[in-house]
Design an enzyme around this catalytic site. Structure first.
Site, PDB file in Angstrom:
ATOM      1  N   GLY A   1       0.038   5.168  -1.233  1.00 48.49           N
ATOM      2  CA  GLY A   1      -0.943   5.994  -0.539  1.00 48.49           C
ATOM      3  C   GLY A   1      -0.311   7.135   0.233  1.00 48.49           C
ATOM      4  CD  GLN A   2      -2.504  11.332   4.311  1.00 42.41           C
ATOM      5  OE1 GLN A   2      -3.269  10.537   4.843  1.00 42.41           O
ATOM      6  NE2 GLN A   2      -2.414  12.590   4.689  1.00 42.41           N
TER       7      GLN A   2
ATOM      8  CE  LYS B   1      -7.073   0.572  10.013  1.00 40.39           C
ATOM      9  NZ  LYS B   1      -5.847   0.049   9.410  1.00 40.39           N
TER      10      LYS B   1
ATOM     11  N   GLY C   1       0.853  -1.198   0.000  1.00 41.77           N
ATOM     12  CA  GLY C   1       0.000   0.000   0.000  1.00 41.77           C
ATOM     13  C   GLY C   1       0.882   1.238   0.000  1.00 41.77           C
TER      14      GLY C   1
ATOM     15  CE1 TYR D   1      -9.433   2.644   8.323  1.00 42.96           C
ATOM     16  CE2 TYR D   1     -10.148   4.295   9.914  1.00 42.96           C
ATOM     17  CZ  TYR D   1      -9.142   3.700   9.163  1.00 42.96           C
ATOM     18  OH  TYR D   1      -7.859   4.183   9.265  1.00 42.96           O
TER      19      TYR D   1
ATOM     20  CG  ASP E   1      -0.555   0.836  -3.826  1.00 40.36           C
ATOM     21  OD1 ASP E   1      -1.640   0.670  -4.418  1.00 40.36           O
ATOM     22  OD2 ASP E   1      -0.444   1.512  -2.790  1.00 40.36           O
ATOM     23  CB  ILE E   2      -3.676  -2.508  -6.450  1.00 41.14           C
ATOM     24  CG1 ILE E   2      -4.313  -1.494  -5.499  1.00 41.14           C
ATOM     25  CG2 ILE E   2      -3.805  -3.923  -5.927  1.00 41.14           C
ATOM     26  CD1 ILE E   2      -5.819  -1.612  -5.411  1.00 41.14           C
ATOM     27  NE  ARG E   3      -3.278   4.564  -4.968  1.00 36.35           N
ATOM     28  CZ  ARG E   3      -3.307   5.804  -4.545  1.00 36.35           C
ATOM     29  NH1 ARG E   3      -3.434   6.798  -5.390  1.00 36.35           N
ATOM     30  NH2 ARG E   3      -3.218   6.082  -3.254  1.00 36.35           N
TER      31      ARG E   3
ATOM     32  CB  ILE F   1      -2.423  -7.000   0.256  1.00 40.29           C
ATOM     33  CG1 ILE F   1      -2.121  -7.675   1.589  1.00 40.29           C
ATOM     34  CG2 ILE F   1      -3.703  -6.215   0.360  1.00 40.29           C
ATOM     35  CD1 ILE F   1      -0.879  -8.465   1.636  1.00 40.29           C
TER      36      ILE F   1
END
Ligand code: NAD
Ligand code: AKB
Length: 317
Positions: free
Chosen positions: A12-13, A145, A9, A141, A35-37, A52
């Protein structure tokens, strides 16, 4: 072959900045981004497209690079997961199981997995929220978590898996864009202050939330991973605190530098999520166990964000 780190990942940010810092410390070739992108910024080291949820592909990459340490950042964040609850649950939980099981099978040695202030809910005490308190999250979410925290502790207790975790607050940085959270306004507001001098905020003016500048979050992540295992007493996830502010308070800060900046408020679905979260966090266990301390307050954060985005945004537009 040297032990290597895999960041999942990474586009990402957080991943964008974490990979940069890990490569500075451990060397470009020893940190594999995935990542996927495609990444948001050019890479100085290996990058792999990895979903993942694909266990076979994960194992191939881990074996190809002799990965021993994994930072798992792939997830659906609070606002996005509410739009697709079943996929949010699937991604957030099965990504964690895929990585925990690699450690259980002794293929990898160490895992970082981030939790969030979203593990708390409407019945949690809002001010100075303790490490151990009522936790009844009301978002997909937050539920994922909280369940993830329980599983991390379980894998540590049952299988001796070395997994470490932090409950990040809302994170703010200028190098990468946020990915669908409730705290995203605190990044967007800086972009709009520079681009258009006004901002329509999706939270109401007095909605106070715990926040942190990205360099502090990266410092916490690297420090908890470097700490001696015996000092990591909490294997669910640690509270950490940076600062707390509302949209009104951050607007007043920005106005010191951009006097003409204006804000309007149009709360949407994310307001209810924000109202279910703490306003401030007690992080005494992280301070005591592995020496946590933040460097950046609201005033410094505002200066850093405005100074850097002033240079970057005209280039992007
Ligand atoms: P982000 O959305 O910016 O990045 C997540 C990355 O995961 C994206 O680049 C996405 O393409 C990638 N991804 C999605 N599905 C994937 C898959 N199947 N396989 C591989 N990669 C996939 O999120 P972020 O802000 O960088 O957050 C990273 C982690 O930190 C998440 O677990 C999040 O819950 C947690 N966290 C973030 C914040 C915050 O304010 N940013 C706060 C608390 C916790
Ligand atoms: C979100 O708003 O979803 C994230 C978080 C606090 O976990 N930034």
């Amino acid at each position: 072959m040297v032990d290597r780190i895999l960041v999942i990942g990474s586009s990402g940010q957080i991943g964008t900045e974490l990979v940069e810092e890990l490569r500075t410390i451990y060397g470009n070739e020893n940190v594999i981004a995935s990542d996927i992108r495609e990444p948001q910024i050019a890479q100085n080291g290996p990058f792999e497209i990895l979903d993942i949820l694909n266990k076979v592909q994960l194992l191939e990459i881990v074996e190809k690079y002799n990965v021993k340490e994994v930072y798992l950042l792939a997830a659906l964040l609070s606002a996005t997961a509410e739009k697709n609850p079943s996929f949010g649950w699937d991604l957030n939980m099965n990504s964690l199981f895929n990585v925990l099981n690699l450690a259980k099978d002794k293929v990898i040695d160490k895992i970082f997995w981030p939790s969030s202030i979203a593990v708390f809910g409407p019945t949690t005490p809002k001010e100075n929220t303790p490490q151990y308190t009522i936790m009844e999250p009301s978002t997909v979410y937050g539920i994922s978590k909280q369940a993830g925290e329980r599983w991390c502790e379980y894998y540590h207790e049952k299988y001796n898996v070395d997994v470490r975790s932090i409950r990040y607050p809302g994170l703010i940085g200028y190098k990468s864009k946020p990915g669908g959270g409730t705290t995203d306004y605190a990044v967007d507001i800086f972009h709009q202050a520079i681009l258009s001098n006004n901002y329509e905020c999706f939270l109401s003016e007095n909605t106070t939330l715990p926040m942190m500048y990205m360099s502090d979050a990266i410092k916490a992540t690297i420090n908890i991973m470097k700490a001696d295992s015996s000092n990591i007493k909490i294997r669910s996830s640690y509270n950490i605190s940076g600062m707390s502010f509302s949209p009104k308070e951050i607007t007043n800060r920005i106005k010191k530098y951009i006097p003409g900046f204006s804000i309007s408020y149009k709360p949407d679905d994310r307001q209810k999520i924000a109202e279910s979260w703490p306003k401030s966090i007690n992080d005494q266990h992280a301070i005591k166990d592995w020496g946590w301390s933040p460097d950046i307050n609201l005033s410094t954060l505002t200066e850093i964000m405005l100074e850097n985005l002033k240079q970057l945004l005209p280039l992007e537009n």
